[in-house]
Design a protein around this motif. Structure first.
Motif, PDB file in Angstrom:
ATOM      1  N   GLY A 367      44.056  40.750  55.074  1.00  0.00           N
ATOM      2  CA  GLY A 367      44.777  41.194  56.327  1.00  0.00           C
ATOM      3  C   GLY A 367      44.202  40.340  57.569  1.00  0.00           C
ATOM      4  O   GLY A 367      43.557  39.565  57.322  1.00  0.00           O
ATOM      5  N   PRO A 368      44.711  40.784  58.636  1.00  0.00           N
ATOM      6  CA  PRO A 368      44.111  39.957  60.010  1.00  0.00           C
ATOM      7  C   PRO A 368      42.708  39.560  60.009  1.00  0.00           C
ATOM      8  O   PRO A 368      42.337  38.730  60.699  1.00  0.00           O
ATOM      9  CB  PRO A 368      44.933  40.564  61.146  1.00  0.00           C
ATOM     10  N   ASP A 369      41.880  40.804  60.044  1.00  0.00           N
ATOM     11  CA  ASP A 369      40.661  40.746  60.088  1.00  0.00           C
ATOM     12  C   ASP A 369      39.961  40.765  58.726  1.00  0.00           C
ATOM     13  O   ASP A 369      38.355  41.045  58.459  1.00  0.00           O
ATOM     14  CB  ASP A 369      40.072  42.385  60.638  1.00  0.00           C
ATOM     15  N   GLY A 370      40.397  40.280  57.749  1.00  0.00           N
ATOM     16  CA  GLY A 370      40.089  40.082  56.359  1.00  0.00           C
ATOM     17  C   GLY A 370      39.087  38.837  56.358  1.00  0.00           C
ATOM     18  O   GLY A 370      38.639  38.151  57.101  1.00  0.00           O
ATOM     19  N   GLU A 371      38.490  38.556  55.130  1.00  0.00           N
ATOM     20  CA  GLU A 371      37.597  37.482  54.835  1.00  0.00           C
ATOM     21  C   GLU A 371      38.192  36.395  54.202  1.00  0.00           C
ATOM     22  O   GLU A 371      39.442  36.496  53.689  1.00  0.00           O
ATOM     23  CB  GLU A 371      36.404  37.957  53.604  1.00  0.00           C
ATOM     24  N   ALA A 372      37.615  35.081  54.521  1.00  0.00           N
ATOM     25  CA  ALA A 372      38.316  33.817  53.930  1.00  0.00           C
ATOM     26  C   ALA A 372      38.256  33.936  52.362  1.00  0.00           C
ATOM     27  O   ALA A 372      37.336  34.418  51.671  1.00  0.00           O
ATOM     28  CB  ALA A 372      37.487  32.649  54.285  1.00  0.00           C
ATOM     29  N   ILE A 373      39.508  33.535  51.714  1.00  0.00           N
ATOM     30  CA  ILE A 373      39.610  33.314  50.314  1.00  0.00           C
ATOM     31  C   ILE A 373      39.674  31.983  49.988  1.00  0.00           C
ATOM     32  O   ILE A 373      40.543  30.948  50.449  1.00  0.00           O
ATOM     33  CB  ILE A 373      40.911  33.682  49.616  1.00  0.00           C
ATOM     34  N   SER A 374      38.687  31.384  49.004  1.00  0.00           N
ATOM     35  CA  SER A 374      38.673  29.817  48.872  1.00  0.00           C
ATOM     36  C   SER A 374      39.298  29.797  47.296  1.00  0.00           C
ATOM     37  O   SER A 374      39.047  30.464  46.475  1.00  0.00           O
ATOM     38  CB  SER A 374      37.079  29.480  48.919  1.00  0.00           C
ATOM     39  N   GLY A 375      39.767  28.481  47.302  1.00  0.00           N
ATOM     40  CA  GLY A 375      40.405  28.055  46.033  1.00  0.00           C
ATOM     41  C   GLY A 375      41.378  29.254  45.097  1.00  0.00           C
ATOM     42  O   GLY A 375      41.311  28.952  44.080  1.00  0.00           O
ATOM     43  N   PHE A 376      42.178  29.706  46.068  1.00  0.00           N
ATOM     44  CA  PHE A 376      43.072  30.705  45.509  1.00  0.00           C
ATOM     45  C   PHE A 376      42.729  31.785  44.632  1.00  0.00           C
ATOM     46  O   PHE A 376      43.280  32.162  43.613  1.00  0.00           O
ATOM     47  CB  PHE A 376      44.149  29.760  44.896  1.00  0.00           C
ATOM     48  N   THR A 377      41.271  32.022  44.902  1.00  0.00           N
ATOM     49  CA  THR A 377      40.559  32.919  43.786  1.00  0.00           C
ATOM     50  C   THR A 377      39.877  34.028  44.793  1.00  0.00           C
ATOM     51  O   THR A 377      39.048  33.703  45.450  1.00  0.00           O
ATOM     52  CB  THR A 377      39.774  32.243  43.115  1.00  0.00           C
ATOM     53  N   VAL A 378      40.109  35.239  44.427  1.00  0.00           N
ATOM     54  CA  VAL A 378      39.451  36.380  44.719  1.00  0.00           C
ATOM     55  C   VAL A 378      38.371  36.893  43.808  1.00  0.00           C
ATOM     56  O   VAL A 378      38.584  37.305  42.959  1.00  0.00           O
ATOM     57  CB  VAL A 378      40.344  37.697  45.336  1.00  0.00           C
ATOM     58  N   THR A 379      37.092  36.209  44.217  1.00  0.00           N
ATOM     59  CA  THR A 379      36.262  36.432  43.301  1.00  0.00           C
ATOM     60  C   THR A 379      35.497  37.996  42.908  1.00  0.00           C
ATOM     61  O   THR A 379      35.632  38.473  41.923  1.00  0.00           O
ATOM     62  CB  THR A 379      35.021  35.679  43.333  1.00  0.00           C
ATOM     63  N   GLY A 380      35.371  38.742  44.051  1.00  0.00           N
ATOM     64  CA  GLY A 380      34.964  40.040  43.885  1.00  0.00           C
ATOM     65  C   GLY A 380      33.499  40.246  43.384  1.00  0.00           C
ATOM     66  O   GLY A 380      32.920  39.384  43.607  1.00  0.00           O
ATOM     67  N   HIS A 381      33.302  41.392  42.797  1.00  0.00           N
ATOM     68  CA  HIS A 381      31.859  41.786  42.336  1.00  0.00           C
ATOM     69  C   HIS A 381      31.832  42.456  41.087  1.00  0.00           C
ATOM     70  O   HIS A 381      32.758  43.123  40.719  1.00  0.00           O
ATOM     71  CB  HIS A 381      31.001  42.485  43.542  1.00  0.00           C
ATOM     72  N   PHE A 382      30.760  42.530  40.191  1.00  0.00           N
ATOM     73  CA  PHE A 382      30.622  43.171  39.064  1.00  0.00           C
ATOM     74  C   PHE A 382      29.297  43.652  38.893  1.00  0.00           C
ATOM     75  O   PHE A 382      28.193  43.096  39.171  1.00  0.00           O
ATOM     76  CB  PHE A 382      31.143  42.100  37.719  1.00  0.00           C
ATOM     77  N   LEU A 609      40.821  32.837  37.748  1.00  0.00           N
ATOM     78  CA  LEU A 609      40.800  31.390  38.549  1.00  0.00           C
ATOM     79  C   LEU A 609      42.048  31.095  38.932  1.00  0.00           C
ATOM     80  O   LEU A 609      42.824  31.094  37.958  1.00  0.00           O
ATOM     81  CB  LEU A 609      40.204  30.385  37.615  1.00  0.00           C
ATOM     82  N   LEU A 610      42.059  30.663  40.311  1.00  0.00           N
ATOM     83  CA  LEU A 610      43.392  30.489  40.732  1.00  0.00           C
ATOM     84  C   LEU A 610      44.516  31.588  40.826  1.00  0.00           C
ATOM     85  O   LEU A 610      45.748  31.258  40.774  1.00  0.00           O
ATOM     86  CB  LEU A 610      44.018  28.914  40.116  1.00  0.00           C
ATOM     87  N   GLY A 611      43.994  32.841  40.696  1.00  0.00           N
ATOM     88  CA  GLY A 611      44.811  33.930  40.515  1.00  0.00           C
ATOM     89  C   GLY A 611      45.885  34.118  41.586  1.00  0.00           C
ATOM     90  O   GLY A 611      46.936  34.902  41.329  1.00  0.00           O
ATOM     91  N   GLN A 612      45.724  33.515  43.045  1.00  0.00           N
ATOM     92  CA  GLN A 612      46.609  33.906  43.940  1.00  0.00           C
ATOM     93  C   GLN A 612      47.983  33.003  43.921  1.00  0.00           C
ATOM     94  O   GLN A 612      48.672  33.025  44.575  1.00  0.00           O
ATOM     95  CB  GLN A 612      45.799  33.811  45.081  1.00  0.00           C
ATOM     96  N   LEU A 613      47.710  31.809  43.139  1.00  0.00           N
ATOM     97  CA  LEU A 613      48.880  31.174  42.831  1.00  0.00           C
ATOM     98  C   LEU A 613      49.847  31.810  41.913  1.00  0.00           C
ATOM     99  O   LEU A 613      49.436  32.096  40.810  1.00  0.00           O
ATOM    100  CB  LEU A 613      48.433  29.679  42.191  1.00  0.00           C
ATOM    101  N   PRO A 614      51.079  32.038  42.309  1.00  0.00           N
ATOM    102  CA  PRO A 614      51.975  32.757  41.682  1.00  0.00           C
ATOM    103  C   PRO A 614      52.095  32.538  40.149  1.00  0.00           C
ATOM    104  O   PRO A 614      52.228  33.361  39.515  1.00  0.00           O
ATOM    105  CB  PRO A 614      53.395  32.475  42.339  1.00  0.00           C
ATOM    106  N   VAL A 615      52.529  31.356  39.794  1.00  0.00           N
ATOM    107  CA  VAL A 615      52.749  31.156  38.106  1.00  0.00           C
ATOM    108  C   VAL A 615      51.353  30.583  37.734  1.00  0.00           C
ATOM    109  O   VAL A 615      51.138  31.066  36.561  1.00  0.00           O
ATOM    110  CB  VAL A 615      53.733  29.745  38.204  1.00  0.00           C
ATOM    111  N   VAL A 616      50.493  29.852  38.445  1.00  0.00           N
ATOM    112  CA  VAL A 616      49.267  29.101  37.518  1.00  0.00           C
ATOM    113  C   VAL A 616      48.340  30.433  37.621  1.00  0.00           C
ATOM    114  O   VAL A 616      47.591  30.451  36.368  1.00  0.00           O
ATOM    115  CB  VAL A 616      48.623  28.403  38.748  1.00  0.00           C
ATOM    116  N   GLY A 617      48.310  31.577  38.358  1.00  0.00           N
ATOM    117  CA  GLY A 617      47.558  32.613  38.112  1.00  0.00           C
ATOM    118  C   GLY A 617      47.791  33.438  36.740  1.00  0.00           C
ATOM    119  O   GLY A 617      46.941  34.081  36.592  1.00  0.00           O
ATOM    120  N   VAL A 618      48.904  33.164  36.400  1.00  0.00           N
ATOM    121  CA  VAL A 618      49.325  34.033  35.291  1.00  0.00           C
ATOM    122  C   VAL A 618      48.909  33.158  34.079  1.00  0.00           C
ATOM    123  O   VAL A 618      48.488  33.608  33.165  1.00  0.00           O
ATOM    124  CB  VAL A 618      50.928  34.501  35.233  1.00  0.00           C
ATOM    125  N   ILE A 619      49.481  31.919  34.219  1.00  0.00           N
ATOM    126  CA  ILE A 619      49.354  31.009  32.838  1.00  0.00           C
ATOM    127  C   ILE A 619      47.772  30.542  32.680  1.00  0.00           C
ATOM    128  O   ILE A 619      47.475  30.599  31.432  1.00  0.00           O
ATOM    129  CB  ILE A 619      50.248  29.770  33.100  1.00  0.00           C
TER     130      ILE A 619
END
Length: 790
Positions: A367-382, A609-619
């Motif tokens: 969103g507009p007030d969201g955090e920066a995403i680097s490398g087309f990857t939303v890492t998150g936490h575990f 890894l690269l999950g925000q790229l439409p095709v690459v994120g799946v393949i």
């Protein structure tokens, strides 16, 4: 007279060169002078952390909640039998004794010990071998160095009060994690003793970080227009089984913005969200004026045993984990979802006393007030955790009680590595993620022995993260992170259970052994255990003198050895899949930025890894699963059987149609070897990568039988059509052969065989092997090259 003319023409060019050079030097000076000045200047004070900004609000300080103010006991219950605030003793006081201890300001005590409430008591450990090993292994002197200074300059909370202390144990590292004594905990397995004529407390389990010494169950009725922080609430009446009890006004404070301008909690939308239909647990205490002020919030809906959906069957469950759980539909702001996954076989429903493993992950803030995403990857936490089905004292109904084993690096918010319940982690209004991130908690009803041992091993790593193994900070790298070290704790747990297998109940060994084998394949995908994991596991049986004996590798090699647990999303999904295939019942609980009224925030699902790229994120994850799946003996045997079956059918068809005439092959060994290497790369590896590994959903994604047939048919169809297309576009010499119906028939059979091999093994190497040998034998031994050349 003619000689000076060239010189006159040359002088302007020379001046232009000097002018350009001076201009370049000036530009470089303007560029680098501020950088040099910044490098030579003395570093200023670190910027305020989000914790510092929150501390400025009085309602985030312990003094705001005087102990003498107590709510109506008919409406509120103590959060725990033993509850209190940790206080770090002065370093000089700690130096007088050798044990690990801190002060506890007692805020709740069980019946018979009411006189201890409000007193500051010494808190230490019971004399237990496992606790002695824990303290001995993680005790360390703490010296904050350059790494800690850098972390502070980046806006992270650093345990400055521990700097210079010797022999900092797990209790001290917890009490001193914040700049102020504001960490509250619930205590378990408590024994009251006398020491020098004064009472002291000893505990048999590590403290559980908790928020709010009182808890009530209420339904929100209205919000005061004059003061938006004040809500009229109605309490739950157990006798009537409804929210028909007393009505009062409580405060749900609006938290100040963090260092990024975002609020961890804003009560806007609480009245409208469907999540609150079943009420809210309020954790907190009365303020100085007697108004109950919430410090943490928990929707009753989330922890009830009811579900929104029940899926039967292992395949359906795997599909939900990999494709549905983090889908766009499930990751809508304000949405809550509870799904039970029941694997193949008979299973009993959840009931009081059931214990389960928690597999926790969260995503990003968009969103507009969201955090920066680097490398087309939303890492998150575990993180791992544990849950138990308990009877709610307010309603008398069963509910889940969750706690997390948070192996957490230094951060701006003051989240402290350690065991935390819902109120301290997810629902905490000051730093909990309930309102800002999408969250997934997977509850796995599994072996109690696994849960008990994992809690111990996680505690070791959580304590090490708090002290930084003496550096005071723990920072993230590909090999060291929440997910990598949670996986390390799980691997050491399995190792410890194997070492103790002779002492275990024989009835538990078969299930534990099969589960351990499946988890091993996930945690050590190459069959090689990281050296630091193996070394640290050995220390658990030989308590040493300090954590300098532990190893923590930062190398990329070690990160790759445990690559399946490098990203939180992959670890979350694959571990849930392992337990489901093992036959364990799962409950998935999903929340997305509750209550969901902030339009400037949007939940982002964690990705591969690269999950925000439409095709690459799946393949990309499909290729990694296919290529890094080991070629096992079972896979080789299946490949041999399929190759033999294909050879029998293909030879029969080839002879009958005249496509494979009977002839004596002329074998040229050097040519055969050279061609074998070429053919392994193309077509075998290239075409299997395209038509199997990249195209087909991996078996771990949980395809049903009919879905597998549909995808397999598509794969074979494209594989066959590929050859006539190649003959027309880039391989004209093969056009005549590739248009031959007999060739296409045999290619279709080969495609079917390769699809079966891939879907059965999940590895690209069995179909590559089959494809390679078929093409090699046909070209070099059965006249295929003669046909290919026309």
């Amino acid at each position: 007279m003619l000689l000076p003319q060239p010189r006159l023409r040359w002088l302007p060019r020379r001046r232009r060169r000097w002018s350009a050079l001076l201009l370049a030097i000036g530009a470089m000076a303007l560029l680098f002078l501020p950088l040099a000045r910044a490098a030579l200047a003395q570093p200023g004070p670190p910027p305020p952390t989000s914790y510092d900004l929150a501390w400025r609000a009085p309602f985030n300080r312990p003094a705001h909640y005087p102990l003498e103010r107590r709510p109506d006991p008919a409406l509120y219950r103590p959060h725990s039998d033993w509850f209190g605030r940790l206080i770090l003793p002065p370093a000089a006081t700690m130096a007088q004794g050798g044990e690990d201890w801190v002060w506890l300001e007692v805020e709740q005590a069980p019946a018979g010990h009411d006189d201890l409430i409000g007193r500051r008591l010494r808190l230490g450990w019971l004399d237990d071998p496992k606790l002695r090993a824990l303290v001995s292994n993680v005790r360390t002197p703490v010296r904050l160095g350059a790494e800690a200074r850098l972390a502070a300059q980046q806006g992270n909370v650093v345990p400055t009060r521990l700097n210079g202390r010797a022999e900092v144990g797990p209790l001290q590292s917890l009490a001193g994690a914040h700049p102020h004594d504001d960490i509250t905990v619930a205590l378990e397995a408590v024994r009251v003793e006398q020491r020098n004529g004064e009472p002291m407390l000893r505990i048999g389990r590590p403290p559980l970080q908790s928020t709010g010494r009182w808890v009530g169950l209420v339904q929100l009725l209205s919000r005061d227009p004059a003061d938006p922080e004040r809500f009229r609430v109605q309490h739950y009446d157990r006798h009537r089984g409804s929210f028909s009890g007393a009505i009062e006004t409580v405060r749900l404070p609006v938290q100040p913005p963090d260092r990024h301008g975002r609020r961890f909690f804003d009560p806007a939308g609480l009245l409208e969200t469907p999540t609150g239909a079943e009420g809210w647990y309020l954790y907190g205490a009365p303020d100085g004026a007697g108004t109950f002020t919430a410090q943490a919030l928990e929707p009753r809906l989330l922890t009830s045993l009811a579900n929104d959906r029940l899926l039967q069957g292992t395949t359906a469950g795997l599909n939900h984990i990999s494709r549905v759980n983090w889908s766009d539909d499930q990751t809508r702001r304000g949405r809550v979802n509870r799904v039970d996954l029941v694997p193949d076989g008979a299973h009993t429903p959840w009931q009081p006393g059931d214990r389960s493993l928690v597999i926790h992950s969260f995503g990003g803030i968009g969103g507009p007030d969201g955090e920066a995403i680097s490398g087309f990857t939303v890492t998150g936490h575990f993180a791992f955790g544990a849950a138990r089905v308990v009877v709610d004292p307010f309603t008398g109904q069963p509910r889940f009680d969750l706690r997390y084993h948070q192996i957490y690096a230094n951060n701006p918010n003051g989240i402290v590595s350690g065991s935390q319940d819902w109120s301290a982690y997810t629902g905490n209004l000051q730093r909990g993620w309930l309102g800002t991130r999408p969250i997934s908690d997977v509850l796995v009803r599994t072996e109690p022995l696994l849960l008990e041992e994992l809690a111990i091993q996680a505690e070791v790593l959580m304590a090490r993260y708090r002290s930084g193994d003496g550096s005071g900070v723990s920072l993230v790298s590909p090999a060291i992170s929440c997910v990598q070290d949670s996986s390390q704790a799980l691997w050491i747990t399995i190792d410890q259970l194997r070492r103790r297998r002779r002492a275990l109940d024989g009835s538990e060994l078969p299930r534990l052994a099969s589960l351990a084998q499946a988890l091993d394949a996930l945690l050590t995908p190459f069959g090689m255990v990281r050296d630091d994991w193996r070394h640290n596991a050995s220390l658990m049986n030989n308590p040493g003198d300090g954590p300098d004996r532990f190893q923590a590798s930062r190398s990329l090699r070690d990160g790759l050895l445990s690559w399946r647990s490098m990203l939180p999303r992959r670890a979350h999904d694959e571990m849930a899949g392992v337990f489901l295939r093992h036959g364990d019942r799962l409950r998935l609980v999903r929340t997305n930025q509750l209550p969901g009224a902030d339009q400037r925030l949007a939940p982002l699902a964690p990705t591969q890894l690269l999950g925000q790229l439409p095709v690459v994120g799946v393949i990309q994850p499909r290729l990694m699963d296919a290529f890094f799946a080991p070629l096992t003996g079972r896979g080789l045997a299946l490949a041999a059987v399929l190759l033999g079956a294909y050879a029998a059918v293909a030879l029969a068809l080839g002879r009958a149609t005249g496509f494979l005439p009977v002839q004596r092959p002329r074998v040229r060994p050097l040519v055969l070897v050279r061609q074998a290497l070429v053919l392994l790369l193309t077509p075998a590896l290239v075409e299997e990568t395209l038509f199997r590994a990249a195209l087909l959903p991996h078996p771990l994604e949980g395809l049903s039988g009919w879905d597998s047939v549909a995808w397999g048919t598509l794969s074979v169809g494209l594989f066959v059509a590929w050859h006539p297309l190649a003959g027309r576009l880039w391989y004209p010499q093969g056009r005549r052969l590739f248009d031959d119906g007999r060739f296409l028939l045999l290619a279709s059979l080969l495609g079917v065989v390769c699809v079966i091999a891939y879907l059965a093994t999940g590895s690209v190497w069995p179909p590559v092997l089959i494809h390679w040998l078929v093409v090699l034998i046909w070209l070099e031994l059965l006249g295929g090259r003669w046909r290919l050349q026309g």
